[in-house]
Write a protein that holds these residues in place. Structure first.
Motif, mmCIF file in Angstrom:
data_model
loop_
_atom_site.group_PDB
_atom_site.id
_atom_site.type_symbol
_atom_site.label_atom_id
_atom_site.label_comp_id
_atom_site.label_asym_id
_atom_site.label_seq_id
_atom_site.Cartn_x
_atom_site.Cartn_y
_atom_site.Cartn_z
ATOM 1 N N VAL A 56 1.954 -12.419 4.722
ATOM 2 C CA VAL A 56 2.883 -11.557 3.992
ATOM 3 C C VAL A 56 2.219 -10.201 3.748
ATOM 4 O O VAL A 56 1.185 -10.122 3.089
ATOM 5 C CB VAL A 56 3.283 -12.191 2.648
ATOM 6 N N PRO A 57 2.808 -9.129 4.287
ATOM 7 C CA PRO A 57 2.212 -7.803 4.105
ATOM 8 C C PRO A 57 2.715 -7.102 2.838
ATOM 9 O O PRO A 57 3.782 -7.426 2.319
ATOM 10 C CB PRO A 57 2.679 -7.050 5.348
ATOM 11 N N ASN A 58 1.909 -6.155 2.414
ATOM 12 C CA ASN A 58 2.292 -5.308 1.304
ATOM 13 C C ASN A 58 1.770 -3.911 1.606
ATOM 14 O O ASN A 58 0.640 -3.767 2.087
ATOM 15 C CB ASN A 58 1.682 -5.815 -0.002
ATOM 16 N N TYR A 59 2.583 -2.887 1.345
ATOM 17 C CA TYR A 59 2.205 -1.527 1.703
ATOM 18 C C TYR A 59 2.345 -0.583 0.527
ATOM 19 O O TYR A 59 3.245 -0.733 -0.317
ATOM 20 C CB TYR A 59 3.096 -1.008 2.842
ATOM 21 N N ALA A 60 1.485 0.405 0.488
ATOM 22 C CA ALA A 60 1.669 1.497 -0.450
ATOM 23 C C ALA A 60 2.934 2.259 -0.042
ATOM 24 O O ALA A 60 3.260 2.345 1.151
ATOM 25 C CB ALA A 60 0.467 2.427 -0.416
ATOM 26 N N ASP A 61 3.620 2.800 -1.020
ATOM 27 C CA ASP A 61 4.855 3.522 -0.732
ATOM 28 C C ASP A 61 4.633 4.671 0.246
ATOM 29 O O ASP A 61 5.507 5.009 1.039
ATOM 30 C CB ASP A 61 5.470 4.052 -2.028
ATOM 31 N N THR A 62 3.465 5.278 0.177
ATOM 32 C CA THR A 62 3.184 6.449 0.995
ATOM 33 C C THR A 62 3.064 6.131 2.482
ATOM 34 O O THR A 62 3.122 7.043 3.307
ATOM 35 C CB THR A 62 1.893 7.128 0.535
ATOM 36 N N VAL A 63 2.890 4.859 2.836
ATOM 37 C CA VAL A 63 2.705 4.510 4.245
ATOM 38 C C VAL A 63 3.792 3.573 4.772
ATOM 39 O O VAL A 63 3.803 3.255 5.959
ATOM 40 C CB VAL A 63 1.314 3.881 4.488
ATOM 41 N N LYS A 64 4.693 3.144 3.915
ATOM 42 C CA LYS A 64 5.750 2.233 4.351
ATOM 43 C C LYS A 64 6.550 2.846 5.485
ATOM 44 O O LYS A 64 6.932 4.013 5.432
ATOM 45 C CB LYS A 64 6.679 1.910 3.178
ATOM 46 N N GLY A 65 6.794 2.027 6.498
ATOM 47 C CA GLY A 65 7.566 2.497 7.642
ATOM 48 C C GLY A 65 6.738 3.199 8.698
ATOM 49 O O GLY A 65 7.232 3.468 9.794
ATOM 50 N N ARG A 66 5.485 3.510 8.365
ATOM 51 C CA ARG A 66 4.615 4.203 9.326
ATOM 52 C C ARG A 66 3.416 3.354 9.734
ATOM 53 O O ARG A 66 2.946 3.438 10.867
ATOM 54 C CB ARG A 66 4.115 5.520 8.731
ATOM 55 N N PHE A 67 2.902 2.560 8.808
ATOM 56 C CA PHE A 67 1.716 1.751 9.066
ATOM 57 C C PHE A 67 2.109 0.275 9.151
ATOM 58 O O PHE A 67 3.025 -0.175 8.455
ATOM 59 C CB PHE A 67 0.692 1.903 7.941
#
Length: 116
Positions: A56-67
Motif C-alpha cells: 500500500v503506497p502513500n505519497y506526499a501531496d506535492t508528488v501525487k500523480g507524478r511519483f
C-alpha cells in the motif's frame, strides 16, 4: 548490519524523469515499511512516499500523480519513479526501511537536481 545504498540521482531538466533505486544488504529483518524522504538545503527532511509490506503506497501531496513507489518481493529493494520533475523537487533523496520492531535504517542519500 543492514546497509542501504541509493542510486539513480542526477541532473535533469524540468519536465524530465528519473528513477531512484535503493538496495539493501546485510542481515535484513522483516521490513514493515519502505520509504523515500528528501531534504533540500536549509530545510528539514520530508516524507516523499512510503509503501507497506502489503504494497500500500502513500505519497506526499506535492508528488501525487507524478511519483510512483514500488518494492520488490524479497524486501531488499525499493524504487521511486519520478516523472514531470520540477525545480522544487531538487533535494538529496534518502531511502528508509522500518522493521516490525521499529528499527529504522537509512541510506546515505542521492542528489537530485532539476534545472528550470
Amino acid at each position: 548490519q543492514v546497509q542501504l545504498v541509493e542510486s539513480g540521482g542526477g541532473l535533469v531538466q524540468a519536465g524530465g524523469a528519473l528513477r531512484l533505486s535503493c538496495a539493501a544488504s546485510g542481515r535484513i529483518p522483516a521490513i514493515m515499511v519502505m520509504g523515500w524522504y528528501r531534504q533540500a538545503p536549509g530545510k528539514q527532511r520530508d516524507l516523499v512516499a512510503t509503501i507497506t509490506s502489503a504494497g500500500v503506497p502513500n505519497y506526499a501531496d506535492t508528488v501525487k500523480g507524478r511519483f510512483t513507489i514500488s518494492r520488490d518481493g524479497a524486501e531488499r529493494a525499493v524504487s521511486l519513479q519520478m516523472n514531470s520533475l520540477k525545480p522544487e523537487d531538487t533535494a538529496v533523496y534518502y531511502c528508509k526501511f522500518t522493521s516490525y520492531d521499529s528499527e529504522n535504517y537509512w541510506g546515505q542519500g542521492t542528489q537530485v537536481t532539476v534545472s528550470s
